[in-house]
Design a protein around this motif. Structure first.
Motif, PDB file in Angstrom:
ATOM      1  N   ASN A 199       0.817  -1.218   0.000  1.00  0.00           N
ATOM      2  CA  ASN A 199       0.000   0.000   0.000  1.00  0.00           C
ATOM      3  C   ASN A 199       0.852   1.270   0.000  1.00  0.00           C
ATOM      4  O   ASN A 199       0.357   2.361   0.235  1.00  0.00           O
ATOM      5  N   GLY A 200       2.151   1.115  -0.250  1.00  0.00           N
ATOM      6  CA  GLY A 200       3.048   2.262  -0.338  1.00  0.00           C
ATOM      7  C   GLY A 200       3.588   2.771   0.976  1.00  0.00           C
ATOM      8  O   GLY A 200       4.482   3.625   0.996  1.00  0.00           O
ATOM      9  N   GLU A 201       3.085   2.263   2.103  1.00  0.00           N
ATOM     10  CA  GLU A 201       3.505   2.792   3.399  1.00  0.00           C
ATOM     11  C   GLU A 201       4.703   2.032   3.963  1.00  0.00           C
ATOM     12  O   GLU A 201       4.902   0.848   3.689  1.00  0.00           O
ATOM     13  N   LYS A 202       5.507   2.743   4.742  1.00  0.00           N
ATOM     14  CA  LYS A 202       6.559   2.086   5.518  1.00  0.00           C
ATOM     15  C   LYS A 202       5.894   1.428   6.728  1.00  0.00           C
ATOM     16  O   LYS A 202       4.793   1.821   7.145  1.00  0.00           O
ATOM     17  N   VAL A 203       6.543   0.416   7.304  1.00  0.00           N
ATOM     18  CA  VAL A 203       5.942  -0.317   8.415  1.00  0.00           C
ATOM     19  C   VAL A 203       6.962  -0.556   9.515  1.00  0.00           C
ATOM     20  O   VAL A 203       8.165  -0.392   9.331  1.00  0.00           O
ATOM     21  N   THR A 204       6.457  -0.953  10.661  1.00  0.00           N
ATOM     22  CA  THR A 204       7.278  -1.528  11.705  1.00  0.00           C
ATOM     23  C   THR A 204       6.585  -2.790  12.193  1.00  0.00           C
ATOM     24  O   THR A 204       5.430  -3.063  11.838  1.00  0.00           O
ATOM     25  N   PHE A 205       7.282  -3.586  13.014  1.00  0.00           N
ATOM     26  CA  PHE A 205       6.711  -4.800  13.603  1.00  0.00           C
ATOM     27  C   PHE A 205       6.440  -4.560  15.080  1.00  0.00           C
ATOM     28  O   PHE A 205       7.168  -3.827  15.748  1.00  0.00           O
ATOM     29  N   TRP A 247       5.914   5.414  -5.214  1.00  0.00           N
ATOM     30  CA  TRP A 247       4.541   4.933  -5.418  1.00  0.00           C
ATOM     31  C   TRP A 247       3.544   6.085  -5.255  1.00  0.00           C
ATOM     32  O   TRP A 247       2.695   6.068  -4.342  1.00  0.00           O
ATOM     33  N   PRO A 248       3.604   7.103  -6.108  1.00  0.00           N
ATOM     34  CA  PRO A 248       2.718   8.263  -5.949  1.00  0.00           C
ATOM     35  C   PRO A 248       1.237   7.910  -6.061  1.00  0.00           C
ATOM     36  O   PRO A 248       0.392   8.595  -5.470  1.00  0.00           O
ATOM     37  N   ASP A 249       0.917   6.819  -6.776  1.00  0.00           N
ATOM     38  CA  ASP A 249      -0.486   6.426  -6.912  1.00  0.00           C
ATOM     39  C   ASP A 249      -1.041   5.826  -5.634  1.00  0.00           C
ATOM     40  O   ASP A 249      -2.251   5.605  -5.520  1.00  0.00           O
ATOM     41  N   MET A 250      -0.163   5.563  -4.637  1.00  0.00           N
ATOM     42  CA  MET A 250      -0.611   5.021  -3.355  1.00  0.00           C
ATOM     43  C   MET A 250      -1.050   6.112  -2.381  1.00  0.00           C
ATOM     44  O   MET A 250      -1.526   5.819  -1.283  1.00  0.00           O
ATOM     45  N   VAL A 251      -0.872   7.369  -2.755  1.00  0.00           N
ATOM     46  CA  VAL A 251      -1.345   8.485  -1.924  1.00  0.00           C
ATOM     47  C   VAL A 251      -2.850   8.605  -2.122  1.00  0.00           C
ATOM     48  O   VAL A 251      -3.318   8.914  -3.208  1.00  0.00           O
ATOM     49  N   THR A 252      -3.623   8.346  -1.081  1.00  0.00           N
ATOM     50  CA  THR A 252      -5.085   8.332  -1.204  1.00  0.00           C
ATOM     51  C   THR A 252      -5.668   9.738  -1.273  1.00  0.00           C
ATOM     52  O   THR A 252      -6.755   9.925  -1.817  1.00  0.00           O
ATOM     53  N   ASP A 253      -4.966  10.726  -0.702  1.00  0.00           N
ATOM     54  CA  ASP A 253      -5.454  12.106  -0.704  1.00  0.00           C
ATOM     55  C   ASP A 253      -4.234  13.015  -0.571  1.00  0.00           C
ATOM     56  O   ASP A 253      -3.508  12.941   0.426  1.00  0.00           O
ATOM     57  N   GLY A 255       6.464  16.924   3.123  1.00  0.00           N
ATOM     58  CA  GLY A 255       6.569  16.014   1.995  1.00  0.00           C
ATOM     59  C   GLY A 255       6.332  14.561   2.337  1.00  0.00           C
ATOM     60  O   GLY A 255       6.466  13.687   1.485  1.00  0.00           O
ATOM     61  N   THR A 256       5.975  14.287   3.583  1.00  0.00           N
ATOM     62  CA  THR A 256       5.649  12.925   4.014  1.00  0.00           C
ATOM     63  C   THR A 256       4.180  12.844   4.421  1.00  0.00           C
ATOM     64  O   THR A 256       3.528  13.868   4.651  1.00  0.00           O
ATOM     65  N   ILE A 257       3.664  11.623   4.531  1.00  0.00           N
ATOM     66  CA  ILE A 257       2.360  11.394   5.161  1.00  0.00           C
ATOM     67  C   ILE A 257       2.668  10.844   6.547  1.00  0.00           C
ATOM     68  O   ILE A 257       3.149   9.717   6.681  1.00  0.00           O
ATOM     69  N   PRO A 258       2.462  11.642   7.610  1.00  0.00           N
ATOM     70  CA  PRO A 258       2.981  11.305   8.940  1.00  0.00           C
ATOM     71  C   PRO A 258       2.361  10.083   9.600  1.00  0.00           C
ATOM     72  O   PRO A 258       2.982   9.471  10.478  1.00  0.00           O
ATOM     73  N   SER A 259       1.122   9.731   9.266  1.00  0.00           N
ATOM     74  CA  SER A 259       0.483   8.581   9.915  1.00  0.00           C
ATOM     75  C   SER A 259      -0.241   7.754   8.866  1.00  0.00           C
ATOM     76  O   SER A 259      -0.459   8.201   7.732  1.00  0.00           O
ATOM     77  N   THR A 260      -0.626   6.560   9.250  1.00  0.00           N
ATOM     78  CA  THR A 260      -1.199   5.630   8.279  1.00  0.00           C
ATOM     79  C   THR A 260      -2.495   6.151   7.662  1.00  0.00           C
ATOM     80  O   THR A 260      -3.298   6.828   8.309  1.00  0.00           O
ATOM     81  N   GLN A 261      -2.673   5.799   6.408  1.00  0.00           N
ATOM     82  CA  GLN A 261      -3.919   6.099   5.702  1.00  0.00           C
ATOM     83  C   GLN A 261      -4.974   5.022   5.960  1.00  0.00           C
ATOM     84  O   GLN A 261      -6.106   5.124   5.481  1.00  0.00           O
TER      85      GLN A 261
END
Length: 271
Positions: free
Chosen positions: A161-167, A194-200, A219-225
């Motif tokens: 989904n284009g987002e970075k993750v942690t465990f 992955w610019p198409d993964m930006v929902t808004d 320039g980042t999305i600070p929290s999950t979409q």
């Protein structure tokens, strides 16, 4: 002196003592100082640090791994993680084996014969504009030698989904390893890839903000979409480099608790 070690530079030490008379090792604290003490029983008698305890590195978390070592893991806020391993010497006294410095700790668990810590941080991959890709950074502490090794895998677009993750947490059951995968928004690197993964586009930060572990840059999305979905990764082999099975549900949000930069396990093995 603080050292970082691996199995390659293992130096022989007395074998861990598993004498039944001193088989219980207890982590305790007195007046702000941490100790390990031994006791022949947990059902009777008394145990005290006074005159008998071994002063040790104060751990944020203690991991007792089988019969060989106990590991102290120290959360140092935004700094690098530190830790230590201890074993029972021939006299049955807790004895330091190694001191560690490693990647910062945001979660931890066990897998096979390893104690594992994990966090998300910078990788060695950058794009044409110098934006740094994020990676899942692992430390492996060996229950047999006390030795330390490290590893890393991509954290970017881990869930597709284009987002970075942690465990958050590592739970062994039925010959597999389960971990909660927590999406954390999109990095500058991720948005570029992955610019198409930006929902808004309104979710992309226009200026730097936040503080401490919640700070972010423009320039980042600070929290999950995707705050209303949970993912769990299931590993069947013995390495995080293998591709896991990903299961998800929209019945709950991501499966972990959080306080500052610490991600606390909320998945557990059932009978």
């Amino acid at each position: 002196m603080t050292t970082s070690c691996s199995d390659d530079n293992y130096d022989p030490q007395p074998a861990p003592n598993t004498d039944a008379e001193t088989s219980y090792v207890i982590a305790a604290q007195d007046d702000g100082t941490s100790y390990l003490i031994t006791a022949p029983s947990l059902d009777e008698g008394t145990a005290t640090v006074r005159g008998t305890g071994t002063e040790v590195l104060g751990g944020s978390y203690w991991v007792f791994k089988n019969q060989n070592y106990v590991f102290s893991l120290v959360y140092n806020k935004g700094g690098a993680g530190t830790g230590a391993s201890y074993y029972l010497n021939a006299a049955g006294k807790p004895t330091e084996r190694y001191l560690y410095e490693f990647n910062r700790i945001t979660s931890y668990g066990t897998w096979g014969d390893k104690v594992v810590t994990v966090s998300t941080g910078d990788s060695k991959t950058t794009d044409a504009e110098g934006n740094i890709a994020q990676a899942l950074l692992f430390n492996y502490l060996d229950e047999n030698t006390g030795g330390q090794t490290e590893g890393a895998i991509d954290a970017e677009n881990f869930l597709g989904n284009g987002e970075k993750v942690t465990f958050a947490g590592l739970e062994e059951a039925n010959g597999k390893l389960y971990t909660s995968v927590v999406p954390m928004g999109m990095s500058r690197y991720g948005i570029g890839q992955w610019p198409d993964m930006v929902t808004d586009t309104e979710l992309v930060a226009k200026a730097d903000g936040g503080s401490a572990s919640s700070s972010y840059t423009a320039g980042t999305i600070p929290s999950t979409q995707y705050p209303d979905r949970a993912w769990v990764a299931i590993y069947s082999g013995s390495s995080f480099a293998e591709k896991p099975v990903i299961v998800s549900t929209d019945k709950i949000g991501f499966a972990c608790g959080r306080h500052r930069s610490q991600y606390y396990q909320t998945i557990w093995a059932a009978d």
